[in-house]
Write a protein that holds these residues in place. Structure first.
Motif, PDB file in Angstrom:
ATOM      1  N   SER A 241     -54.380  37.461 -49.189  1.00  0.00           N
ATOM      2  CA  SER A 241     -54.148  37.367 -47.751  1.00  0.00           C
ATOM      3  C   SER A 241     -54.826  38.550 -47.046  1.00  0.00           C
ATOM      4  CB  SER A 241     -52.647  37.313 -47.445  1.00  0.00           C
ATOM      5  OG  SER A 241     -52.426  37.074 -46.071  1.00  0.00           O
ATOM      6  N   TRP A 242     -54.146  39.173 -46.070  1.00  0.00           N
ATOM      7  CA  TRP A 242     -54.730  40.308 -45.353  1.00  0.00           C
ATOM      8  C   TRP A 242     -54.064  41.625 -45.732  1.00  0.00           C
ATOM      9  CZ3 TRP A 242     -56.469  39.751 -39.579  1.00  0.00           C
ATOM     10  CH2 TRP A 242     -57.602  38.911 -39.518  1.00  0.00           C
ATOM     11  N   LEU A 243     -53.481  41.711 -46.926  1.00  0.00           N
ATOM     12  CA  LEU A 243     -52.875  42.971 -47.347  1.00  0.00           C
ATOM     13  C   LEU A 243     -53.902  44.092 -47.454  1.00  0.00           C
ATOM     14  CD1 LEU A 243     -50.248  41.945 -50.051  1.00  0.00           C
ATOM     15  CD2 LEU A 243     -49.851  42.593 -47.677  1.00  0.00           C
ATOM     16  N   ARG A 244     -55.170  43.722 -47.596  1.00  0.00           N
ATOM     17  CA  ARG A 244     -56.223  44.744 -47.689  1.00  0.00           C
ATOM     18  C   ARG A 244     -56.275  45.622 -46.444  1.00  0.00           C
ATOM     19  NH1 ARG A 244     -61.732  45.366 -46.633  1.00  0.00           N
ATOM     20  NH2 ARG A 244     -62.202  43.257 -45.935  1.00  0.00           N
ATOM     21  N   ALA A 245     -55.677  45.173 -45.326  1.00  0.00           N
ATOM     22  CA  ALA A 245     -55.687  45.979 -44.102  1.00  0.00           C
ATOM     23  C   ALA A 245     -55.072  47.356 -44.330  1.00  0.00           C
ATOM     24  CB  ALA A 245     -54.936  45.248 -42.984  1.00  0.00           C
ATOM     25  N   THR A 246     -54.084  47.440 -45.228  1.00  0.00           N
ATOM     26  CA  THR A 246     -53.432  48.734 -45.460  1.00  0.00           C
ATOM     27  C   THR A 246     -53.338  49.107 -46.939  1.00  0.00           C
ATOM     28  OG1 THR A 246     -51.262  47.636 -45.417  1.00  0.00           O
ATOM     29  CG2 THR A 246     -52.044  48.605 -43.352  1.00  0.00           C
TER      30      THR A 246
ATOM     31  N   HIS B  75     -67.408  39.607 -47.229  1.00  0.00           N
ATOM     32  CA  HIS B  75     -66.340  40.602 -47.227  1.00  0.00           C
ATOM     33  C   HIS B  75     -65.738  40.822 -45.845  1.00  0.00           C
ATOM     34  CE1 HIS B  75     -64.062  43.794 -49.260  1.00  0.00           C
ATOM     35  NE2 HIS B  75     -64.541  43.261 -50.376  1.00  0.00           N
ATOM     36  N   LEU B  76     -66.071  39.964 -44.884  1.00  0.00           N
ATOM     37  CA  LEU B  76     -65.272  39.870 -43.660  1.00  0.00           C
ATOM     38  C   LEU B  76     -64.106  38.960 -44.025  1.00  0.00           C
ATOM     39  CD1 LEU B  76     -68.123  39.209 -41.040  1.00  0.00           C
ATOM     40  CD2 LEU B  76     -67.251  41.406 -41.854  1.00  0.00           C
ATOM     41  N   ASP B  77     -62.893  39.522 -44.089  1.00  0.00           N
ATOM     42  CA  ASP B  77     -61.791  38.747 -44.660  1.00  0.00           C
ATOM     43  C   ASP B  77     -61.474  37.487 -43.877  1.00  0.00           C
ATOM     44  OD1 ASP B  77     -61.587  40.580 -46.697  1.00  0.00           O
ATOM     45  OD2 ASP B  77     -59.402  40.629 -46.641  1.00  0.00           O
TER      46      ASP B  77
ATOM     47  N   ASN C  74     -66.528  51.824 -46.321  1.00  0.00           N
ATOM     48  CA  ASN C  74     -66.073  50.921 -45.253  1.00  0.00           C
ATOM     49  C   ASN C  74     -64.990  50.005 -45.820  1.00  0.00           C
ATOM     50  OD1 ASN C  74     -65.565  49.237 -43.139  1.00  0.00           O
ATOM     51  ND2 ASN C  74     -67.686  48.641 -42.767  1.00  0.00           N
ATOM     52  N   ALA C  75     -63.734  50.383 -45.556  1.00  0.00           N
ATOM     53  CA  ALA C  75     -62.583  49.582 -45.984  1.00  0.00           C
ATOM     54  C   ALA C  75     -62.063  48.703 -44.848  1.00  0.00           C
ATOM     55  CB  ALA C  75     -61.471  50.506 -46.484  1.00  0.00           C
ATOM     56  N   ALA C  76     -62.811  48.614 -43.739  1.00  0.00           N
ATOM     57  CA  ALA C  76     -62.377  47.773 -42.619  1.00  0.00           C
ATOM     58  C   ALA C  76     -62.281  46.321 -43.060  1.00  0.00           C
ATOM     59  CB  ALA C  76     -63.345  47.912 -41.449  1.00  0.00           C
ATOM     60  N   LEU C  77     -61.371  45.596 -42.459  1.00  0.00           N
ATOM     61  CA  LEU C  77     -61.122  44.218 -42.874  1.00  0.00           C
ATOM     62  C   LEU C  77     -62.236  43.277 -42.434  1.00  0.00           C
ATOM     63  CD1 LEU C  77     -58.576  43.170 -44.393  1.00  0.00           C
ATOM     64  CD2 LEU C  77     -57.858  42.162 -42.246  1.00  0.00           C
ATOM     65  N   ASN C  78     -62.701  43.429 -41.207  1.00  0.00           N
ATOM     66  CA  ASN C  78     -63.603  42.424 -40.632  1.00  0.00           C
ATOM     67  C   ASN C  78     -64.816  42.993 -39.914  1.00  0.00           C
ATOM     68  OD1 ASN C  78     -62.047  40.058 -41.328  1.00  0.00           O
ATOM     69  ND2 ASN C  78     -60.595  40.648 -39.734  1.00  0.00           N
ATOM     70  N   GLN C  79     -65.084  44.299 -40.022  1.00  0.00           N
ATOM     71  CA  GLN C  79     -66.071  44.880 -39.135  1.00  0.00           C
ATOM     72  C   GLN C  79     -67.087  45.785 -39.818  1.00  0.00           C
ATOM     73  OE1 GLN C  79     -66.178  44.142 -35.609  1.00  0.00           O
ATOM     74  NE2 GLN C  79     -68.186  44.843 -36.278  1.00  0.00           N
ATOM     75  N   PRO C  80     -68.393  45.431 -39.782  1.00  0.00           N
ATOM     76  CA  PRO C  80     -69.421  46.418 -40.134  1.00  0.00           C
ATOM     77  C   PRO C  80     -69.342  47.597 -39.168  1.00  0.00           C
ATOM     78  CG  PRO C  80     -70.335  44.197 -40.032  1.00  0.00           C
ATOM     79  CD  PRO C  80     -68.964  44.115 -39.438  1.00  0.00           C
ATOM     80  N   LEU C  81     -69.645  48.786 -39.640  1.00  0.00           N
ATOM     81  CA  LEU C  81     -69.470  49.987 -38.820  1.00  0.00           C
ATOM     82  C   LEU C  81     -70.684  50.901 -38.893  1.00  0.00           C
ATOM     83  CD1 LEU C  81     -65.784  50.802 -39.866  1.00  0.00           C
ATOM     84  CD2 LEU C  81     -66.517  50.060 -37.588  1.00  0.00           C
ATOM     85  N   PHE C  82     -71.017  51.476 -37.728  1.00  0.00           N
ATOM     86  CA  PHE C  82     -71.953  52.591 -37.678  1.00  0.00           C
ATOM     87  C   PHE C  82     -71.163  53.881 -37.888  1.00  0.00           C
ATOM     88  CE2 PHE C  82     -74.525  49.742 -34.768  1.00  0.00           C
ATOM     89  CZ  PHE C  82     -75.628  49.644 -35.603  1.00  0.00           C
ATOM     90  N   PHE C  83     -71.805  54.865 -38.542  1.00  0.00           N
ATOM     91  CA  PHE C  83     -71.152  56.156 -38.787  1.00  0.00           C
ATOM     92  C   PHE C  83     -72.167  57.264 -38.551  1.00  0.00           C
ATOM     93  CE2 PHE C  83     -70.385  59.759 -41.612  1.00  0.00           C
ATOM     94  CZ  PHE C  83     -69.050  60.054 -41.369  1.00  0.00           C
ATOM     95  N   SER C  84     -71.740  58.327 -37.877  1.00  0.00           N
ATOM     96  CA  SER C  84     -72.652  59.434 -37.587  1.00  0.00           C
ATOM     97  C   SER C  84     -71.854  60.733 -37.456  1.00  0.00           C
ATOM     98  CB  SER C  84     -73.424  59.158 -36.290  1.00  0.00           C
ATOM     99  OG  SER C  84     -74.427  60.132 -36.087  1.00  0.00           O
TER     100      SER C  84
END
Length: 578
Positions: free
Chosen positions: A134-139, A542-544, A229-239
């Motif tokens: 399910s979406w337990l990966r959120a936390t 890997h977008l849940d 990147n452990a976000a559930l649904n979002q690619p992320l930029f990092f700087s």
């Protein structure tokens, strides 16, 4: 006599020294216990009963050396079923420990336990672990750090210190309720309310400054940042403000170093970077925000921060109480949320450190379309269950097949024990219909078929997969993760893949080795691997939210010859569905 005694003592010393060195170099078994439980966690001014591991959010960081074995007993004291996936671990012959629910195991029911046992072989760098149900990966997630073998060193200058940065998403509510509501209505789920770094949203959110993560650095030193990147649904930029980042690894594989000001990580991807304290001593924000490539869809357009703090400006408790002015951190200039050019330039910069052995002869040449879709509202559904566009329900597919998880047995168990009725092995090697994948697609192709379909591979077969995004509903950057394998990314591009011309772009010399590939929006990527690990291995976005909608399939890899090419027997405590 004295000479003989001296020789004897010298021999004993050498023997003990040799034994000690051998002990230092020998692989170790690391034993851990994970207790999945509800824990009060306060974020964004509110406290929620959050599912955690050992009461920690994020969960414990596990550290091993290349060659070590992990033994993790997971006890489920939460009210939801759970599994744990060790993202990026090859799981050579230990597919029973891979973790995806109903693929390699049935879930760990509330009140039950399961012990994951596996050995890390030939991998070094940064991986992570997370719930795969399910979406337990959120936390429910944490870092998995693989150091070189005892006595070995990094292929770069040893850093003065290291920091692990887990980028995540936070919902101001129960993530399980969010996905269940979306499943009921057929609509897209609510987007997150914040991004986080090591579980903390950072200064730019309400009630969040106090917990902002501090990353220490000293002038002149070079440190290693492990970014996940452990976000559930979002690619992320990092700087990091005013600092350059030298990329030296990704997905537990070393890379040819290159320097950049910004990283782009799809969910599931990791990137190891070196950062040097070469700026005026001060405080600088590390920041992450969305890379969002879908059109006309909602997303979380906020920014999470941590602080890179030079030792000489550190404000300790005593000096802060005396009124010492705390320096406001400098903010980096992050790319615009839809800056695909920056994302693409970054992903195309990866190379292996040296020439690698890429399979050149191909046994399985596969072409998989990936993307979204819309199901017509079933006649027996009320309108409130069809709240997608124009009264439809969102879906997703690979090669026009929307993947459905079984619920009475794992695919791996059925495969190993020849139990019929759990899956079929007729996943198509090519799209059932060819079309202009990134153009205007006929509405007749917007509704996929559904099924629990797998594709069989012979042990040792050399596999190439073209992953082609489609413009059905909306094109989007899809982070595609393959369980049980690393693969070489030969090339990527935009538009429809053309085998006559695009094969000229293939890097067969030093392509990067990854476990998750960011397939470009309205584009394609080509990967290759050798099927040398028997078992049932999931390939999915890997977008849940896309997994929930069916953007997945399973490879079934046969045993080879003999014990060392065959999957191990299932553990005695293997979870059953009944």
């Amino acid at each position: 006599m004295e000479a003989r005694s001296s020789i004897f003592l010298l021999g004993l010393c050498l023997l003990f020294a040799s034994s000690a060195m051998s002990t230092l170099a020998d692989p170790k078994a690391h034993h851990h216990e994970f207790v999945i439980q509800a824990t009060p966690v306060k974020r964004l001014c509110k406290t929620h009963n959050t599912i955690t591991v050992n009461g920690q959010f994020p969960g414990p960081t596990l550290e091993v050396n290349n060659g070590d074995t992990l033994v993790v007993k997971v006890t489920n004291k939460a009210r939801y079923n759970v599994t744990i996936h060790w993202h990026g671990i090859r799981q050579m012959r230990t597919g029973w420990a891979d973790g995806p629910e109903f693929v390699t195991q049935c879930p760990i029911r509330p009140g039950r336990s399961y012990t994951y046992r596996f050995t890390v072989q030939g991998q070094e760098g940064t991986l992570w672990w997370h719930a795969h149900s399910s979406w337990l990966r959120a936390t429910v997630y944490g870092a998995l750090i693989i150091h070189p073998k005892q006595g070995d060193s990094y292929p770069f200058t040893k850093p003065n210190r290291q920091a692990t940065l887990l980028l995540g998403e936070w919902w101001d509510g129960n993530p399980i309720d969010v996905v269940r509501r979306a499943t009921r209505t057929g609509a897209a789920p609510n987007v997150s309310n914040a991004y986080t770094i090591n579980g903390q949203p950072g200064d730019l959110y309400s009630c969040s400054s106090k917990g902002t993560v501090i990353v220490p650095i000293d002038s002149g030193e070079t440190n290693l940042l492990r970014v996940i990147n452990a976000a559930l649904n979002q690619p992320l930029f990092f700087s990091v403000a005013n600092h350059k980042l030298t990329v030296v690894g990704a997905d537990a594989s070393y890379t040819k170093p290159f320097t950049t000001k910004v990283l782009m990580l799809g969910p599931g991807q990791t990137t190891d970077v070196l950062i040097t304290g070469d700026q005026p001593p001060s405080r600088y924000y590390l920041a992450a925000s969305a890379y969002f490539s879908a059109q006309n869809a909602a997303f979380d357009n906020t920014t999470t921060t941590a602080i890179l703090e030079y030792k000489s400006v550190r404000c300790n408790t005593t000096s802060c109480k005396k009124g010492k002015r705390v320096i406001k951190p400098t903010m980096p200039q992050l790319p615009a949320f839809n800056d695909t050019n920056t994302a693409s330039a970054f992903t195309k910069s990866f190379r292996s450190p040296r020439k690698v052995e890429v399979p050149t002869e191909i046994d399985e040449n596969l072409f998989f379309t990936i993307g979204l879709g819309l199901n017509k509202c079933p006649k027996h559904f009320r309108s409130r269950r069809c709240q997608g566009p124009n009264g439809t329900r969102f879906t997703a597919s690979m090669n026009n097949v929307s993947f459905v998880l079984p619920n009475n047995m794992s695919i791996l168990q059925a495969y190993q024990q020849n139990i019929p009725g759990v899956y079929t092995s007729d996943f198509p090697a090519n799209p059932p219909r060819k079309f202009d994948y990134t153009g205007n697609v006929s509405r007749s192709l917007w509704q996929p078929s559904s099924g629990t379909k797998a594709y069989k591979l012979k042990y040792g077969s050399r596999v190439q997969v073209v992953l082609q995004d489609t413009s059905i509903v909306t094109p989007e950057n899809h982070p595609i993760h393959l369980h049980g394998y690393d693969f070489y990314i030969l090339a990527e591009g935009f538009g429809n893949f053309n085998p006559k011309t695009d094969t000229k772009m293939f890097n067969l010399v030093d392509p990067p080795l990854r476990n998750t590939v960011a397939v470009p929006v309205n584009g394609w990527a080509v990967i290759r691997f050798v099927a040398d690990n028997p078992g049932a291995w999931m390939m999915h976005c890997h977008l849940d939210v896309h997994i929930n909608w069916g953007l997945a399939m399973v490879f079934l890899v046969d045993n080879g010859v003999g014990e060392l090419q065959s999957i191990e027997p299932p553990p005695v405590d293997y979870p059953l569905c009944s």
